[in-house]
Motif scaffolding. Structure first.
Motif, PDB file in Angstrom:
ATOM      1  N   LEU A   1      26.668  -4.132   3.617  1.00  0.00           N
ATOM      2  CA  LEU A   1      26.413  -5.038   2.493  1.00  0.00           C
ATOM      3  C   LEU A   1      24.941  -5.463   2.470  1.00  0.00           C
ATOM      4  O   LEU A   1      24.310  -5.531   1.420  1.00  0.00           O
ATOM      5  CB  LEU A   1      27.308  -6.277   2.610  1.00  0.00           C
ATOM      6  N   ASP A   2      24.406  -5.737   3.640  1.00  0.00           N
ATOM      7  CA  ASP A   2      23.055  -6.279   3.733  1.00  0.00           C
ATOM      8  C   ASP A   2      21.990  -5.217   3.473  1.00  0.00           C
ATOM      9  O   ASP A   2      21.027  -5.443   2.758  1.00  0.00           O
ATOM     10  CB  ASP A   2      22.870  -6.860   5.158  1.00  0.00           C
ATOM     11  N   ASN A   3      22.193  -4.036   4.066  1.00  0.00           N
ATOM     12  CA  ASN A   3      21.165  -2.992   4.017  1.00  0.00           C
ATOM     13  C   ASN A   3      21.459  -1.901   2.988  1.00  0.00           C
ATOM     14  O   ASN A   3      20.542  -1.271   2.473  1.00  0.00           O
ATOM     15  CB  ASN A   3      21.022  -2.356   5.421  1.00  0.00           C
ATOM     16  N   GLY A   4      22.730  -1.631   2.725  1.00  0.00           N
ATOM     17  CA  GLY A   4      23.094  -0.588   1.766  1.00  0.00           C
ATOM     18  C   GLY A   4      23.563   0.711   2.395  1.00  0.00           C
ATOM     19  O   GLY A   4      24.159   1.556   1.739  1.00  0.00           O
ATOM     20  N   MET A   5      23.324   0.900   3.697  1.00  0.00           N
ATOM     21  CA  MET A   5      23.662   2.193   4.319  1.00  0.00           C
ATOM     22  C   MET A   5      25.180   2.445   4.276  1.00  0.00           C
ATOM     23  O   MET A   5      25.963   1.494   4.303  1.00  0.00           O
ATOM     24  CB  MET A   5      23.171   2.247   5.769  1.00  0.00           C
ATOM     25  N   PRO A   6      25.607   3.722   4.203  1.00  0.00           N
ATOM     26  CA  PRO A   6      27.042   4.011   4.208  1.00  0.00           C
ATOM     27  C   PRO A   6      27.709   3.416   5.457  1.00  0.00           C
ATOM     28  O   PRO A   6      27.125   3.396   6.541  1.00  0.00           O
ATOM     29  CB  PRO A   6      27.099   5.534   4.244  1.00  0.00           C
ATOM     30  N   ARG A   7      28.929   2.949   5.281  1.00  0.00           N
ATOM     31  CA  ARG A   7      29.602   2.253   6.379  1.00  0.00           C
ATOM     32  C   ARG A   7      29.805   3.143   7.600  1.00  0.00           C
ATOM     33  O   ARG A   7      29.725   2.681   8.735  1.00  0.00           O
ATOM     34  CB  ARG A   7      30.948   1.722   5.885  1.00  0.00           C
ATOM     35  N   MET A   8      30.069   4.420   7.359  1.00  0.00           N
ATOM     36  CA  MET A   8      30.223   5.361   8.484  1.00  0.00           C
ATOM     37  C   MET A   8      28.957   5.401   9.326  1.00  0.00           C
ATOM     38  O   MET A   8      29.003   5.481  10.555  1.00  0.00           O
ATOM     39  CB  MET A   8      30.463   6.781   7.943  1.00  0.00           C
TER      40      MET A   8
END
Ligand code: NAP
Ligand code: MG
Length: 502
Positions: free
Chosen positions: A108-115
């Protein structure tokens, strides 16, 4: 696909974390900023406000440094190395037990995919802490058999002690917020230092989440302090603080130079992990089925918002067209969307400002005569999304090939020379020297080329191979010193030589 079309909501657990009154962790207590100021935190995939965090300033840094100084001499200094190991291991276990929530917050904070968040937290959050937990019990000096001041052999004893460097100011960027914090905490705590951590203003949530775990684990008050806020205020106050013994900085080369300037007042130690423009060199005999996914991910992992990103691809002329076509094909097929969607290979860029900066480079690339093969556009709608972009026929005098873009832009250039040194010279034509990779089946070409690349780290037939035990850091303007491994621990220790004449 664009995240704007997706209706992704945080879990109720994440929501209740986000909705908290996020304060500063100073001397074991969550306290508001002295000024009462706050910053707003946004989800880069939706542009919606996620949370509010305290904006700490100089006064808060002063309080945090005082707490860290007091803790350095207090209970923390009385603990055995086994106690420190146990505490760091407990922190790793707590992080692992909460990895689902930690990776959701990171996404949520950075945007990177959760995986990606999950994987990075498992290996460079939990396992990295475990690696350094083990070092706490292996710090040792040496005895030196000398005859100082002419005394006879056996009439004196000289030995060295390795002592914690002291109060550490850790300043970290937004591109992998949680692991950037653990990369500083692991060796600092193993060495017995105390820490004031200043996360990036755009992504303070992971550090605040870690702050909860730190309290739960039971580190003595003041050993780990967290001051969220702006670089120009909180960061600058920490870098210049007369009672801070060392700054461990990760971020841009530009700010790294400011850290050095700020350190002059008390000549504090400085280690710097800075920018990069890493080359990937592909020889004609390389296994293209490994090269294509390897270099494409090497370039576009985290949207290129990754200091080790392979952003300059040098391909032998015999296979140039094939490689360009296949890399462009793979890059165009990445699914772009909200990091919480399991279908997303790439998330958004960190901010509107960052995307504009990257698009400025794309424009410069078009004007400079480089050939735009794919991408070059933003995605319409909400969220700071952009397509992975590949420029072919670039030359090292173009700004896109020279400067760190920190976005999804790959520059490809051909080489035909059989002179390895000439290829290496081109790969080394950069102010940076962080990482690099060589792709070939010829073992002698691989090692000769790896030796010629001026970088802190070179991978062969893969890009950016990292592990807590492998030294990591940059040459030239990519940094000072090394993190990871034994050298990473040494950077938090100082040597005292002691001599007794009987
Ligand atoms: P940045 O602008 O240099 O910021 C890094 C940190 O420094 C942030 O916490 C920032 O606070 C703070 N800061 C800004 N100005 C400061 C000042 N005058 N004094 C003290 N602190 C200050 O870097 P970024 O844009 O966040 O991150 C991207 C850069 O980091 C890229 O260049 C990338 O290559 C580099 N990086 C390097 C590595 C590595 O290991 N070599 C790893 C990851 C990233 P604010 O957030 O408030 O600006
Ligand atoms: Mg800033």
């Amino acid at each position: 696909m664009n995240a704007a079309a997706q209706n992704i909501a945080p879990s109720s657990e994440a929501r209740s974390f986000l909705d908290r009154d996020h304060r500063l962790l100073i001397d074991g207590k969550w306290v508001p900023a002295a000024s009462g100021e706050v910053t707003e935190i946004f989800d880069p995939a939706t542009e919606q406000k996620l949370a509010t965090a305290a904006a700490g300033g100089k006064e808060d840094i002063d309080r945090a440094v005082a707490a860290a100084r007091k803790a350095l001499r207090g209970e923390w200094s009385k603990l055995t190395s086994y106690d420190r190991t146990r505490l760091i291991l407990k922190l790793a276990d707590e992080l692992e037990a909460n990895i689902g929530l930690a990776s959701e917050i990171e996404t949520l904070d950075n945007g990177m995919p959760r995986m990606v968040a999950h994987y990075s937290i498992a290996s460079f959050g939990c396992d990295f802490l475990r690696y350094y937990a083990g070092w706490a019990t292996k710090i040792s000096g040496e005895t030196i058999p000398v005859s100082p001041q002419g005394v006879r052999n056996g009439e004196s004893l000289t030995y060295t002690r390795r002592e914690p460097i002291g109060v550490v100011g850790a300043i970290i960027p937004w591109n992998a917020p949680l692991i950037m914090a653990t990369l500083k905490l692991g060796p600092a705590l193993a060495a017995g230092c105390t820490v004031v951590l200043k996360p990036a203003e755009l992504t303070p949530l992971a550090a605040l989440f870690l702050g909860d775990l730190v309290k739960r684990v039971g580190f003595p008050d003041g050993v780990i302090n967290i001051v969220t806020g702006y670089g120009e205020t909180a960061g600058a106050a920490l870098a210049a603080h007369p009672d801070v013994d060392k700054i461990a900085f990760t971020g841009s080369t530009e700010v790294g130079k400011k850290i050095i300037a700020a350190s002059i007042g008390n000549l504090k130690r400085v280690t710097l992990e800075l920018g990069g423009k890493s080359p990937m060199v592909v020889f004609p005999d390389a296994d293209l089925d490994k090269v294509i996914p390897g270099v494409t991910r090497g370039a576009f992992f985290l949207n290129g918002q990754n200091c080790m990103a392979g952003t300059r691809l040098f391909v032998h002329g015999d296979i140039f067209d094939t490689v360009v076509e296949r890399v462009a094909q793979m890059a165009s097929q990445f699914r772009i969307g909200h990091g919480l969607s399991p279908d997303s290979d790439l998330g958004p860029l960190i901010s509107g400002e960052q995307r504009e900066r990257v698009m400025g480079y794309v424009e410069a690339g078009r004007k400079s005569g480089a050939e735009l093969v794919c991408g070059g556009d933003v995605l319409p709608g909400r969220g700071f999304f952009m397509k992975p972009t590949l420029f072919s026929k670039t030359t090292m005098d173009m700004s896109i090939a020279r400067e760190e873009i920190f976005g999804p832009v790959l520059c490809v250039q051909a080489f035909s020379d059989s002179d390895l040194q000439a290829v290496a010279n081109e790969a080394n034509r950069s102010i940076y020297g962080l990482s690099g990779s060589v792709w070939t089946r010829d073992i002698s070409v691989a090692h000769r080329m790896a030796a010629m690349i001026d970088a802190g780290q070179v991978s062969i037939n893969c890009h950016a191979a990292v592990d807590p035990a492998i030294p990591f850091g940059g040459n030239r303007q990519s940094g000072w010193g090394r993190e990871f491994g034994r050298e990473g621990l040494d950077a938090y220790l100082k040597t005292k030589a002691t001599t007794v004449i009987y």
